[in-house]
Motif scaffolding. Structure first.
Motif, PDB file in Angstrom:
ATOM      1  N   LEU A   1       0.819  -1.211   0.000  1.00 43.64           N
ATOM      2  CA  LEU A   1       0.000   0.000   0.000  1.00 43.64           C
ATOM      3  C   LEU A   1       0.854   1.264   0.000  1.00 43.64           C
ATOM      4  CD1 LEU A   1      -2.685   1.522   0.262  1.00 43.64           C
ATOM      5  CD2 LEU A   1      -2.514   1.189   2.748  1.00 43.64           C
ATOM      6  N   THR A   2       1.835   1.319   0.886  1.00 40.91           N
ATOM      7  CA  THR A   2       2.612   2.547   1.070  1.00 40.91           C
ATOM      8  C   THR A   2       3.960   2.526   0.361  1.00 40.91           C
ATOM      9  OG1 THR A   2       3.669   1.693   3.088  1.00 40.91           O
ATOM     10  CG2 THR A   2       1.564   2.831   3.348  1.00 40.91           C
TER      11      THR A   2
ATOM     12  N   GLY B   1      -9.149   5.375   4.358  1.00 45.44           N
ATOM     13  CA  GLY B   1      -8.089   5.030   5.305  1.00 45.44           C
ATOM     14  C   GLY B   1      -6.791   4.684   4.602  1.00 45.44           C
ATOM     15  N   ASP B   2      -6.901   3.961   3.480  1.00 41.07           N
ATOM     16  CA  ASP B   2      -5.697   3.617   2.710  1.00 41.07           C
ATOM     17  C   ASP B   2      -5.029   4.864   2.136  1.00 41.07           C
ATOM     18  OD1 ASP B   2      -6.142   0.987   3.262  1.00 41.07           O
ATOM     19  OD2 ASP B   2      -7.009   0.487   1.312  1.00 41.07           O
ATOM     20  N   LEU B   3      -5.837   5.803   1.640  1.00 40.32           N
ATOM     21  CA  LEU B   3      -5.273   7.051   1.111  1.00 40.32           C
ATOM     22  C   LEU B   3      -4.557   7.825   2.208  1.00 40.32           C
ATOM     23  CD1 LEU B   3      -8.194   8.276  -1.207  1.00 40.32           C
ATOM     24  CD2 LEU B   3      -6.028   7.244  -1.899  1.00 40.32           C
ATOM     25  N   LEU B   4      -5.145   7.819   3.393  1.00 39.05           N
ATOM     26  CA  LEU B   4      -4.514   8.505   4.521  1.00 39.05           C
ATOM     27  C   LEU B   4      -3.169   7.879   4.860  1.00 39.05           C
ATOM     28  CD1 LEU B   4      -4.534  10.474   6.919  1.00 39.05           C
ATOM     29  CD2 LEU B   4      -5.896   8.798   8.178  1.00 39.05           C
TER      30      LEU B   4
ATOM     31  N   ARG C   1       6.669   0.703   7.405  1.00 44.35           N
ATOM     32  CA  ARG C   1       5.300   0.504   7.883  1.00 44.35           C
ATOM     33  C   ARG C   1       5.284  -0.824   8.619  1.00 44.35           C
ATOM     34  NH1 ARG C   1      -0.414  -0.955   4.884  1.00 44.35           N
ATOM     35  NH2 ARG C   1      -1.728  -0.575   6.706  1.00 44.35           N
ATOM     36  N   TYR C   2       5.044  -0.748   9.918  1.00 40.90           N
ATOM     37  CA  TYR C   2       5.085  -1.972  10.720  1.00 40.90           C
ATOM     38  C   TYR C   2       3.807  -2.774  10.567  1.00 40.90           C
ATOM     39  CZ  TYR C   2       6.034  -5.127  14.538  1.00 40.90           C
ATOM     40  OH  TYR C   2       6.255  -6.266  15.276  1.00 40.90           O
ATOM     41  N   GLY C   3       2.682  -2.085  10.400  1.00 40.85           N
ATOM     42  CA  GLY C   3       1.401  -2.772  10.241  1.00 40.85           C
ATOM     43  C   GLY C   3       0.272  -1.858  10.678  1.00 40.85           C
TER      44      GLY C   3
END
Length: 640
Positions: free
Chosen positions: A220-221, A271-274, A294-296
Motif C-alpha cells: 500500500l505505502t 483510510g488507505d489514502l490517509l 510501515r510496521y502494520g
C-alpha cells in the motif's frame, strides 16, 4: 542487502543445474539412440548377410542334388568333390568359407576348410534332429554364419559355414556416422542449454528481484515492511562490538491517533489514502542512516542510526509537525496527529526485541498522555504490563459486570443545588482494585466490543435514573460516548428501547461527546445528533476549547450544553487570558442559545470568579467528587 546476494547465488546454482541437467539428458538420449540404431543395423545386416549366403548355399545344394541324381558320384575319385567342380557350376568358394560338408547316407563326400562342423554344437544338434537351420556364431575373433540343409527326398545333408565381413563393415560405417552425428548433436545441445539456461536464469533473477521487493515492502505505502525492519536492525546489532561501542541508534514507534474512527466512518479506501499520504511524508526523513517502515495497520517505525536521545526527540518533533499538516481525503479535510515512542541504543536495549518493546511502551504513554512523543523510561513498564493484562480481561469484566458507575454532581453555581450528575465509569477489578478510565478506556475503544460497553453504561445509567425517580428525585444523568459509537447504527433504537423499558423520560438522559470527536466527520455527527434530538435526550459537547474544530460547529450541531474544559479554569483567578477566553465562550453560547457548564472547579475563589462572570452551571471537586449512587443520594437530601 545480504538477502539479495543470497538469491542471486541461488540463481547461479540454478543455471549450473539447468546446464548439467540438459547435457545429461542429451547424453542419455544419444546413448539410447546409438544403441537402438546399432541393434537395428545389426539385425538388418544379419538379415541381408543371411539372405546373400543362403543364395550361395542353395547353389551348392543344387550341385549336390544334381550329382546325386545323375549318379556322377561314381566318377569322383575317393569320393572327393574338387573346388573346381563347384566353380564350373557357377559357384565360387572363396577363402572366407570355413568348411563345406556334404553327407549322403552318413557317408562323408567332401570336407573343405580348416574347421570341422563338430566344433559347432548347434550344427551337431541340427544334424541330430534332421532339421534345417541357420544362424550366426562367434569363432575366435571371427563372426561366422552357418547353415544346415537336409533334403529328405534324396537323403543329402549340406553343412556350410563362412566368415562374414559385410556386417562388420556396415556396423563400422554406421558407427562412424553415428559418432559424428552424436558429437555435433552434443555440442548443439550444449549451446542450446547455455542459451536456454541463460534466458531462464535471467527470468528467475527478475522474478527474485520482484519477490524480494514484495517480501520486504508494504504494497500500500511502498515503505519497507517489518521483515525488512528486522533485517536492518538485527544487522546493525550483529556488527562488531568494537564498531558499535561508541555509536548510538534510536527507534521511533509512530502510531496515528483516531485512525480507526476515520477508517470506519469514511471507509477503508479513505483510510488507505490517509496511510499512503502519511507514508510519503515519512519517506522524506529517509537518509543513508535513517529508515522508514510501515510496521502494520496504522503503525510506522523510523530507525535512525548514529542518533542519541536528544537527536531522536528533535526528529520526533519534526515528524509530528510533518504529519499534522492538513490532509484532503475525498473532499474531507483532516489534521492527523501522531503519538511517538522513542527507545535508544544502548541505554534502552541492545537487541531488537528490547528496543521495539520499549519504544512501544513509550508510544502508548505518549498517546494516553497526549504528549506527542515520549522517550522510554523504566517506570513506564509497570503501567504497560498492567494494560496488557487488562486488555485480555475486558470481555470477562463486562460479562461479570465489574464495571460500575460513579456519579459527579452538576450544580447551579448560585445556590449550589444539584440538578444532574455525570456518570463516570470505574472498573472494580478483583485483583488491582478500583481502576479509573485512563487504565482501560483506550483499550475498550480499540476493542471489538466498544458498542456493547457503551450500551452497558446506558443501561446502568437509565436504571439508576429509574431508581432515583422511585425515591422522588428527578435527576438528569450525563453519559459519555466514544466517537466510535457514532458508527453504531442501532444505538439510538437501543437507547429508545431502554427508556421505554424502564419508563424513564428521554429528557433525563444527557449524551456527552468530546469536541475532537465531533470533527471526525461533521456530517455523520450531525446525523446521529439529530436522531438523538428526535428521541428527546439532551446533548452536550465536552472538553470544549481543546479541539481544533471551527466554532461554526457549535451552530451546526444542535446541542443543549457546552462544557468548557477545566484547563481554562485552573488559573482563571490569576490569568486574564483564561478569563477572556471563558467570557468569549459565554458570550458566544448566549448568542447561540446554548447553556454552558464549567468543569474542574476546585476552589471557592474559582467558583466566585465564574459566578461573577455570569456562569450558571458547574461541576468539580469543590461541589463533589465522583461517588457511588447511594452517596450522591445522601448528598441530595430529602426530595422536595
Amino acid at each position: 542487502m545480504s538477502k539479495d546476494v543470497e538469491k542471486i547465488d541461488l540463481d547461479s546454482d540454478l543455471r549450473r543445474h539447468l546446464l548439467l541437467g540438459t547435457i545429461g539428458l542429451v547424453v542419455a538420449v544419444l546413448i539410447i539412440f546409438i544403441n537402438v540404431t546399432y541393434d537395428i543395423a545389426n539385425d538388418l545386416g544379419e538379415s541381408l548377410e543371411s539372405e546373400h549366403i543362403e543364395i550361395q548355399v542353395n547353389e551348392v545344394a543344387k550341385v549336390v542334388d544334381s550329382l546325386v541324381t545323375t549318379e556322377q558320384l561314381r566318377q569322383l575319385k575317393d569320393n572327393l568333390i574338387p573346388y573346381e567342380y563347384f566353380a564350373s557350376h557357377h559357384y565360387f568358394l572363396d577363402e572366407d568359407v570355413l568348411f563345406l560338408n556334404v553327407l549322403l547316407s552318413a557317408k562323408k563326400l567332401t570336407i573343405t576348410g580348416e574347421y570341422n562342423f563338430n566344433e559347432f554344437p548347434r550344427i551337431v544338434q541340427a544334424i541330430s534332429d534332421k532339421k534345417s537351420e541357420s544362424g550366426f556364431t562367434q569363432l575366435n575373433d571371427d563372426r561366422v554364419f552357418w547353415q544346415y540343409k537336409y533334403n529328405e527326398d534324396i537323403g543329402t545333408e549340406l553343412i556350410f559355414a563362412r566368415k562374414v565381413h559385410a556386417l562388420d563393415r556396415a556396423i563400422s560405417y554406421m558407427s562412424t556416422r553415428l559418432s559424428i552425428g552424436a558429437f555435433v548433436t552434443f555440442w548443439l545441445a550444449v549451446w542450446a542449454a547455455l542459451i536456454i539456461s541463460t534466458y531462464i536464469t535471467q527470468r528467475f533473477i527478475k522474478g527474485n528481484v520482484r519477490l524480494n521487493y514484495l517480501a520486504n515492502h508494504d504494497n500500500l505505502t511502498n515503505l519497507p515492511n517489518r521483515t525488512y525492519l528486522y533485517e536492518i536492525v538485527n544487522k546493525y546489532f550483529k556488527q562488531s562490538k568494537n564498531t558499535l561501542s561508541n555509536k548510538n541508534a534510536s527507534m521511533l514507534f509512530i502510531d496515528l491517533n483516531k485512525f480507526k474512527l476515520i477508517n470506519d466512518s469514511l471507509g477503508h479506501h479513505s483510510g488507505d489514502l490517509l496511510l499512503a499520504t502519511i507514508a510519503m511524508r515519512l519517506n522524506k526523513f529517509v537518509t543513508k542512516t535513517d529508515y522508514a517502515f510501515r510496521y502494520g495497520g496504522d503503525e510506522f517505525i523510523i530507525w535512525s542510526e548514529n542518533t542519541d536521545q536528544a537527536a531522536a526527540q528533535v526528529l520526533a518533533a519534526k515528524v509530528i509537525e510533518a504529519c499534522k499538516k492538513p490532509l484532503n481525503i475525498q473532499g474531507s479535510q483532516f489534521e492527523v496527529s501522531v503519538s511517538i515512542g522513542i527507545a535508544c541504543y544502548p541505554e534502552d536495549g541492545k537487541n531488537f526485541n528490547d528496543i521495539f518493546k520499549h519504544a512501544d511502551i513509550a508510544m502508548y504513554h505518549a498517546k494516553h498522555m497526549r504528549l506527542g512523543y515520549q522517550s522510554y523510561q523504566k517506570n513506564l513498564d509497570i503501567r504497560s504490563s498492567l494494560k496488557v493484562n487488562l486488555s485480555g480481561q475486558l470481555s470477562h469484566a463486562l460479562l461479570n459486570e465489574q464495571f460500575v458507575l460513579y456519579y459527579q454532581p452538576k450544580v447551579n453555581i448560585s445556590d449550589g443545588k444539584t440538578f444532574g450528575a455525570e456518570a463516570l465509569i470505574r472498573w472494580q477489578h478483583p485483583v488491582e482494585g478500583l481502576l479509573t478510565p485512563n487504565f482501560f478506556i483506550s483499550l475498550i475503544e480499540q476493542s471489538d466490543f466498544v458498542h456493547a460497553f457503551t450500551r452497558y453504561v446506558f443501561k446502568q445509567a437509565i436504571m439508576q435514573c429509574r431508581s432515583w425517580m422511585n425515591q422522588g428525585y428527578e435527576l438528569s444523568v450525563a453519559v459519555n460516548i466514544s466517537p466510535y459509537n457514532l458508527l453504531d447504527a442501532g444505538l439510538v433504537e437501543h437507547l429508545k428501547d431502554l427508556l421505554e423499558q424502564h419508563k424513564v423520560p428521554a429528557s433525563l438522559i444527557e449524551i456527552e461527546l468530546t469536541e475532537s470527536a465531533t470533527m471526525v466527520d461533521i456530517d455523520v455527527t450531525k446525523k446521529i445528533f439529530k436522531e438523538f434530538k428526535n428521541l428527546g435526550v439532551k446533548l452536550s459537547i465536552d472538553d470544549f476549547g481543546t479541539g481544533m474544530s471551527s466554532l461554526s460547529y457549535i451552530k451546526e450541531l444542535e446541542v443543549d450544553f457546552i462544557k468548557i474544559d477545566r484547563s481554562f479554569i485552573i488559573n482563571i483567578v490569576e490569568s486574564n487570558e483564561d478569563e477572556a477566553i471563558v467570557m468569549s465562550i459565554l458570550l458566544l453560547c448566549q448568542k447561540l442559545n446554548r447553556d454552558v457548564i464549567i468543569e474542574g472547579i476546585e476552589t471557592k475563589e474559582q467558583r466566585d470568579k465564574l459566578l461573577a462572570l455570569g456562569c450558571k452551571y458547574a461541576q468539580g471537586y469543590y461541589f463533589g467528587k465522583p461517588m457511588l449512587s447511594q452517596d450522591l443520594t445522601l448528598l441530595l437530601g430529602k426530595p422536595s
